[in-house]
Structure formats: C-alpha cells, structure tokens
Design an enzyme around this catalytic site. Sequence first.
Site, PDB file in Angstrom:
ATOM      1  N   ASP A   4      36.020  53.653  48.557  1.00 13.52           N
ATOM      2  CA  ASP A   4      37.192  52.914  49.005  1.00 13.52           C
ATOM      3  C   ASP A   4      37.285  53.109  50.531  1.00 13.52           C
ATOM      4  O   ASP A   4      36.532  53.887  51.126  1.00 13.52           O
ATOM      5  CB  ASP A   4      38.460  53.372  48.281  1.00 13.52           C
TER       6      ASP A   4
HETATM    7  C1  BGC Z   1      42.143  49.581  48.581  1.00 18.16           C
HETATM    8  C2  BGC Z   1      41.099  48.853  47.769  1.00 18.16           C
HETATM    9  C3  BGC Z   1      40.604  47.646  48.531  1.00 18.16           C
HETATM   10  C4  BGC Z   1      40.074  48.101  49.868  1.00 18.16           C
HETATM   11  C5  BGC Z   1      39.499  46.970  50.700  1.00 18.16           C
HETATM   12  C6  BGC Z   1      41.698  49.838  49.989  1.00 18.16           C
HETATM   13  O1  BGC Z   1      42.741  50.296  50.778  1.00 18.16           O
HETATM   14  O2  BGC Z   1      42.469  50.780  47.932  1.00 18.16           O
HETATM   15  O3  BGC Z   1      41.627  48.488  46.525  1.00 18.16           O
HETATM   16  O4  BGC Z   1      39.636  46.970  47.779  1.00 18.16           O
HETATM   17  O5  BGC Z   1      41.124  48.697  50.592  1.00 18.16           O
HETATM   18  O6  BGC Z   1      40.471  46.150  51.182  1.00 18.16           O
END
Ligand code: BGC
Length: 758
Positions: free
Chosen positions: A290
């Site tokens: 993530d």
């Molecule tokens: C979130 C994810 C997301 C990623 C990309 C993160 O902050 O937890 O769910 O896919 O950002 O935007």
Amino acid sequence: MKLFHRGCFTCCEILMVSIFLFACNTTQTDSDTIEKRINSILSEMSLEEKIGQTAQRGTSSRVKNGITDEIKEAVRQGKIGSFLNVMNKEDVDELQRIAIEESPHGIPLIFGRDVIHGFKTIFPIPLGLAATWNPLIVEQGSRISAVEASTYGIRWTFAPMLDIARDPRWGRIAESPGEDPYLASVMARAYIKGFQGDDLSSSTSIAACAKHFAAYGAAEGGRDYNTVIMSEQELRDVYLAPFQAAEEAGAATYMTSFNEINGVPSSGNGFLLKTVLRNEWGFDGFVVSDWNSVTEMIAHGYCTDEKDAARRAASAGLDMEMMSTSYEKYLKDLIDEGKFSVAQLDEMVRNILRVKFRLGLFDKPYMEHSHDEDMLSEQHLKAAKEGAIQSLVLLKNKDNVLPLSKSSNKIAVIGPLADAPHEQLGTWTFDGEAKDTQTPVSALRQYLGNEKVTFVPGMEFSRQTARNGFTEAIVAAKKADVVLFFGGEEAILSGEAHSRANINLPGAQEDLIMELAKTGKPVVLVIMAGRPLTLGNIINNADAILMAWHPGTMGGPAITDVLFGEASPGGRLPVTWPKSVGQIPIYYNHKNTGRPANEESFVQMDDIPVGAWQSSLGNTSHYLDLGFTPQFPFGYGLTYTSFDYKNIRLSKDSLAPGDSIEITAEITNTGNRAGTEIVQLYIRDLVGDITRPVRELKGFQRLLLQPGEKKMVNFILYPENLAFHNQAMERVTEPGKFKVWIGRNAMEGLESEFELVK
Ligand code: BGC
C-alpha cells in the site's frame, strides 16, 4: 489457480462458477509460452532494470500533469515498472512509448488507479453494493468500470477491497463487503470476474487487486491504520476467506494492508505473503504494497531504517513497492552484501512480468480507443440505477407510508443531501463528477413536475450546526402532504482515514428532523452515508427510513423510483446495525459465550433496586443499558409486501462424507404487491474443537414473487461447506449436530437440524 469452493451452491453461484471456468482461458501452452518469454527477458535484464520493475511511481489522485523529464528519463532507463494516477491520456501514451521503444528491453508499464465503485459512471459504494446481495449487479458494475477506466490506459485497479468490517466507526467500512465471510466471498468472485472479464488480455479488461491483505478491517477501535491482534483461526476462517475466494477466481494481484497483525506489519509478513498466499493458495501474480506501507514499517517499530524495510518486505514476498522508494535505493546494496539474492529478486520480477503478459501488454501496450464512446452511456447509467435500487435497504415503514402515491400533491424535500451531487458519489470516486450526477431533487422534479416539489434544504451540509435554515424548512413541511428528509454523512466523513467515534447523524440534523416530526406530517428519512449510523430517537420520530448508502451517479432516480413504488427497495444489510457505539463491535456471527444473553436474564439498569446486593448469578453477557440486540440485524431489510416462510424440510437427517443434504422451504408472497425476497440459509455447528459462531450464513437466493405466489427455495450443503480450522490449524469437518435456519435475516428463520457423520 485452483477451483476450490467453500460455500453452499446456489443458482447464482453455479452460474458464477461456470462463468469462472469459461474465464480461465489461459491454456497450459499459453502459460508455458509466457514463462519462456519471461525467462528469456530476465536472462538479459540488468540488476537495475530488474529492480526498476518493482518500483511504482505516481502522483496523488488530483495531480493531472505531473510527468517531469526526470521521470521520463527513469522510464527510458528501465527504472520504473508501474505508475499510479497518471490521468492524462497523452502522458500515459508517451510514458508507454518511451518504455516500449526506448527502454533497454521494451518492457511495458502497467498503469493503476483506484477504480473502486465506478470510473465516470459511479455505482453505490461497495458496502451498498454488498447490500444488493446480488453478485450479478456487482459483476456488471465492475465490468462497466473496467470498460470506462481502460479508455484512459488504466489496466489495473486497486480493487476489490475485501476487508471484513465489523466496526462501523472505521471509515473504510464504506469500501468493504461487510461483516460476513460468505457474502464477502460471493462479492469477491463477482468483482474479479467483472474487472478481469473473460480474457484478461482484452483491451477492456483490467487486472484486479484484492486488498488489503490482511485483516485491516479489524483495526482496534475502528481507528484507521490501527493494530490488529487476532487468532490464526479467526484470521483464516473469517478475514482471509474472501481473499481466498479472490485467488480462486483468478485475482491478478494483491495489495498488502497498513496494519500489523499480531506484531508483524502486513508488508513484511512472510506468513501471509508466502505461507498462505503463495504456498497454500498457489497465487502466481504479484503483490504490491500500500502507499508507503513498506517504509511505514519503521514507524511500526519493525524495521530500523529504509534499507531494513526493503529487506524485510522483499524477503517476505512483497513484489512491488507503491510510492516509497526503498527497493530502488537499497535492493542492490542488499544483494551486494549477501542479505538478499538475485534469485529472490528474479522471483519478484517474474511475478510482475507474468501479470503484464497476461494483460497482453507486451503485444498490445497502447490504449485502444474503440470503446471511448461508452463512457456514461445510457446502458451504463441504467446499470448504475439498477445497482442503486437494489442497494436501498428499507429499515422502517410505519403504516406503509411508503410507497408514496404519484398523486400526492405537495412534497417538501428537505435536508443537506437532497441536492448534493458530489456527496452522493461517496468515497473513492476520483473520476466521477458532480455534473454527471442526478440528485434526488432533480429526479423528483422530473418525476412529479416542478410544481409539486418544494425544496428547502434547511441545512447546507451534513455537519452544519447552525439552525438558521430551520424555520423555512418547517414552513415548507407544514404546507406539504409528506416530508422527504435527505440526511446522513458527506462523502468525506467515511473512507480512508475518516473514522468516527460517534456515528450519529452529524450537525444539527437530528434537531431538524425532530422539528419536522412535530408538524405531524409523515416524515420519510432517506439516509446517505458510508456506514450504519446510530439513529437514537430519530427511529421513533421518522415514519419511514430508507438506507441509501452513497448511491452514486444515478442515486436520485433510483431513490425516486423506490419512494414511489416504481421499484421495490432491493437491499438487505450486509452489516449489523448498532443502537449505539457502545455496542460495537456487534456482529451476527459471534460466539455464544458460557453465559449467553437472553430475554429472561436481561434486566434493565433502571429496574435494579438501589442498594442491591452484589450478585452475578443468573446474569448473562449483555449491557444493562442497551441489552444485547442490535437496532437491525445482519440480513435485515423490508419490502413493500410480506412473505410467509413455511415447511422447512431436509432431504435427510444426517450428512456423510462425499454426500450432500438439501434444505427446502416454501415462501409465499402474502401481500398485494410483487416483491423480491432474499432468502437466507444459516447454520450453527453446536460443538467444535474451536467453538463455532451462533450462526453462519451459508447461502442465499433472490426470489421474485407475485402477490399470492408461492415458491420453494432449495439449498444444497456439502460437508466441505461446514469446514473450519481446528486447534491444530487444519481445515476440518467435524462430526456432530448442526442447526439450520431458512430465514429473512440473521435473527429469524424456520429452524431444523441434521447431523454430520463420519
Ligand atoms: C489506500 C489504498 C489505495 C492506495 C492508492 C492507499 O492510501 O489504502 O486502498 O489503493 O492508497 O491510492
């Protein structure tokens, strides 16, 4: 990829399974060819290029033109494998052209984006989609999202989010499939099928990303990013179940979660990424971190510095790093120092290239524009409207105030969310636009004519505390036949990093609703929110309550159709609805305890005499002030008709290995309108090597019945459907007695029993 089904088979699921089989069209020969091509590329790549494949760069969701010369040069040198949030088509094309034509081995880039519940055509938030209990709606929604997003060169979505969520304070419950592993698994298969289509290499297919692996939804106290302490048995049987379903459905990628589990952050968790995902489930796509979750392992207290974080994450089996740059900076040094090996790096790159091959990116790297005109097409909007209709959950309908009659003369439309196009789209809708969104006010005016609809918001936004708009709203209510109040939460109050300690109607909404109720006019409350809200006294003061989640682009027309009976409210709760935050966590599939709560033992706090002698005997597991039941149970939802359940029958009393048991019941529509009932099958395993929940959903069916019509529902259970992990962490089916219910929600149902024998 294995086909290993863990739930009871319903017609819907049999359909999904057959679609899945059709979808698995990558033959052994294709796979062999892909592996040969990967080997040949790998044998020529430099160490820097290999590390480059593991790097994902991006911009925040809002920056549209962020591609610097420096970035282009990095692509030219093969130092970047993927981008997120590049939302300018020319940039996408240019970066891809540089990668293909100018980088050392012409390896295509993969462009990712959070396409969560729609791209331009926005469907209800995932929790609302789960409330449809309809995998075909979910599949259709994600197919449409893929068709629209791929016109921008996006071939990878960071969805579906499959985190079981049992705490509505957690803002990300809005993105989740709810509290139940069975329902979430059905939804997981549907999302994957919709995003990836029949053939991942088709230009309108996008790779799915099952996230957040794992147990993110169990964050302590519903505080986002927080700690998870959980037994392995619960992790496997509850939280991992939808992720395993996603693997079985062919999910191309996984994303790790921000949380730590039992002290080990997911992005450095070899048990999750290697033991479970690769070795047990046989996953052969790639895993992305993530956003910065690799280097956040330093703040967790798991790694000393970025280099240590890179070592921990890469060794645990995390293939691609999102945003942070520890792999780019340190993998080479770690290899030189003998702390990581080229063979390990090759495995990571192999996983990434495999997905790029499966997407057909090596052969057709550039976006095709053949489907550009499908964006927000009539067919897409129709599907979004149907999705919203089926997600609406009717929670209360006193004296059948709903459906309203079209001949009602005057409707007062009040509330901060009646005409708030941006808010009704919900969380994670970077590409959906307010200008394309149809609100309740516009839809009601179109349906009833301008003259019948008086719109006085009363409040400008959901958190407003000022009461200066009340008077005008009350005057409008007094002149109307019925009051429609559209309240709830703005979109920003749920989603990532937006947890709430109190989950009531924010601002002065409760006060305004109370004032409207005093007019004596029927008050219909339509809630738009990313989570169940604690409604307190409002429940008694509203005549009808319709939960609309954040319903998306077509929310207005969908709600209008349901309010006026052009369509029936189609949804059922995918999460238990609490009376008060003090009850959380509250979920239907809890354990029984040694002193289970019941009506007989429950004593209201105010009934306890002052000065009472201290005694616990006869008392059970409940709250003195709130009892033990939720406001509304899991699976709950009313319709505009009534259904009678009769004659539960089992095809046999005992179930032997290799055998199956059929459970049937008669369902009759006893009202005078057609309606769809979602008939639910629950079981309880009475005794287990590890104690079993008081109920577990094992199947459901949608039944459309005309007035007076009777239909038989039937479910088939196999011993495999009753399996769980025992103390030795083996997945077993244990002989013993089971209760079984066919009912309309988790607290009701016709009951019977059978025995699982050896
Ligand atoms: C979130 C994810 C997301 C990623 C990309 C993160 O902050 O937890 O769910 O896919 O950002 O935007």
